[in-house]
Design a protein around this motif. Structure first.
Motif, PDB file in Angstrom:
ATOM      1  N   THR A 179       0.841  -1.184   0.000  1.00  0.00           N
ATOM      2  CA  THR A 179       0.000   0.000   0.000  1.00  0.00           C
ATOM      3  C   THR A 179       0.877   1.234   0.000  1.00  0.00           C
ATOM      4  N   ASP A 180       0.331   2.358  -0.432  1.00  0.00           N
ATOM      5  CA  ASP A 180       1.137   3.582  -0.474  1.00  0.00           C
ATOM      6  C   ASP A 180       1.376   4.162   0.904  1.00  0.00           C
ATOM      7  N   VAL A 181       0.508   3.840   1.872  1.00  0.00           N
ATOM      8  CA  VAL A 181       0.631   4.363   3.236  1.00  0.00           C
ATOM      9  C   VAL A 181       0.500   3.204   4.215  1.00  0.00           C
ATOM     10  N   LEU A 182       1.444   3.089   5.143  1.00  0.00           N
ATOM     11  CA  LEU A 182       1.401   2.046   6.161  1.00  0.00           C
ATOM     12  C   LEU A 182       1.633   2.677   7.526  1.00  0.00           C
ATOM     13  N   THR A 183       0.759   2.381   8.485  1.00  0.00           N
ATOM     14  CA  THR A 183       0.875   2.932   9.826  1.00  0.00           C
ATOM     15  C   THR A 183       1.447   1.898  10.781  1.00  0.00           C
ATOM     16  N   LEU A 184       1.893   2.362  11.935  1.00  0.00           N
ATOM     17  CA  LEU A 184       2.454   1.469  12.948  1.00  0.00           C
ATOM     18  C   LEU A 184       1.436   0.419  13.413  1.00  0.00           C
ATOM     19  N   PRO A 185       0.193   0.790  13.744  1.00  0.00           N
ATOM     20  CA  PRO A 185      -0.778  -0.246  14.134  1.00  0.00           C
ATOM     21  C   PRO A 185      -1.016  -1.280  13.039  1.00  0.00           C
ATOM     22  N   GLU A 186      -0.980  -0.854  11.775  1.00  0.00           N
ATOM     23  CA  GLU A 186      -1.172  -1.800  10.681  1.00  0.00           C
ATOM     24  C   GLU A 186      -0.001  -2.781  10.594  1.00  0.00           C
ATOM     25  N   ALA A 187       1.208  -2.290  10.834  1.00  0.00           N
ATOM     26  CA  ALA A 187       2.373  -3.177  10.823  1.00  0.00           C
ATOM     27  C   ALA A 187       2.296  -4.189  11.967  1.00  0.00           C
ATOM     28  N   LEU A 188       1.851  -3.749  13.127  1.00  0.00           N
ATOM     29  CA  LEU A 188       1.682  -4.673  14.252  1.00  0.00           C
ATOM     30  C   LEU A 188       0.618  -5.719  13.935  1.00  0.00           C
TER      31      LEU A 188
END
Length: 280
Positions: A179-188
């Motif tokens: 995805t073009d944007v990845l957040t910390l909660p999504e990585a977890l």
């Protein structure tokens, strides 16, 4: 001194201390504890898209109504029957094979240390710091501006972008960014969430910035501070480390968690009571 009163006071203090220690941990488990929709809307910043960095690998495909003309701007890949790459064109291009035993492969550009690629017919172009869409728009503009092709469709994809998640998570490893944007909660979430022993108040994010390494500490139980952190939106190559909490750390030593165990303190109180009675 009244021995009975002493024993009662000692027992009460021990039980209260044990109860307080056993009740403090659950407060650190839940995410987003201060979440309030009305307040958080103004805190969330605009999503930071993944940008091109040196050593990134990019797939760039040009298509148009004239396939033969468009092919000039695409990397040619010739694969033999055994799946071994024989040749490919385009300076600075490399081949990435699928690990599925097929003859398919993806020809791609590798961004140089200076943030450039050597693109067919356009020469060396600097794309460092651009998003995927910006690279596509730039190449399209160059092709049309130099009258090399009319109405091209340029598709750009990252091939090696990813983040690594380590420590107290259920599925540690490296995960591709699709995805073009990845957040910390999504990585977890990609790593299967933190284990119950993960320290949620001090998640570490390591980020390379040139020849330096930046370190960020993020408290995922505090929504506002997490959303305002520079590490809320991740970059390719970021490393997320979830430290073990104190309970987990104490497990590395024999009887390390006894002091937080209510039954342990009851046993201590019983021992003190027995000793006091015998002394009396």
């Amino acid at each position: 001194m009244n021995i009975k009163r002493f024993l009662k006071q000692t027992l009460a203090i021990i039980i209260l201390a044990a109860a307080a220690s056993s009740c403090s941990t659950p407060k650190k488990i839940a995410y987003f504890q201060d979440a309030d929709n009305a307040e958080l809307i103004s805190v969330i910043s605009e999503g930071k898209a993944i940008t091109v960095q040196p050593h990134d690998k990019l797939s760039i495909v040009v298509s148009s109504k004239d396939p033969d003309l468009a092919q000039i701007f695409n990397l040619n890949l010739v694969v033999n029957r055994t799946g071994q790459d024989r040749s490919f064109s385009g300076t600075g291009a490399e081949l990435r094979d699928y690990a599925l035993g097929t003859n398919e492969g993806i020809a791609h550009f590798t961004v140089s240390d200076e943030g450039t690629i050597d693109y067919p017919m356009l020469g060396v172009i600097n794309i460092e710091g651009m998003t995927r869409n910006e690279v596509a728009a730039f190449i399209k503009g160059e092709l049309m501006g130099k009258n090399l092709i009319k109405d091209p469709v340029v598709t750009v994809e990252f091939l090696n972008t990813g983040v690594s998640v380590l420590g107290e998570v259920n599925k540690p490893g490296r995960f591709d960014i699709n995805t073009d944007v990845l957040t910390l909660p999504e990585a977890l979430a990609l790593a299967g969430d933190m284990t119950i022993q993960g320290q949620r108040e001090n998640v570490m994010v390591l980020r390379r910035n040139g020849d330096k390494m930046e370190t960020f500490r993020v408290n995922v139980t505090d929504t506002k501070s997490m959303l305002q952190s520079p590490a809320f939106y991740l970059n390719q190559g970021d490393v997320i480390y979830v430290e073990p909490n104190n309970v987990r750390k104490r497990q590395t030593t024999a009887n390390g968690n006894n002091l937080a165990n209510l039954s342990f303190w009851i046993s201590v109180a019983s021992l003190i009571t027995t000793a006091a009675v015998l002394i009396k």
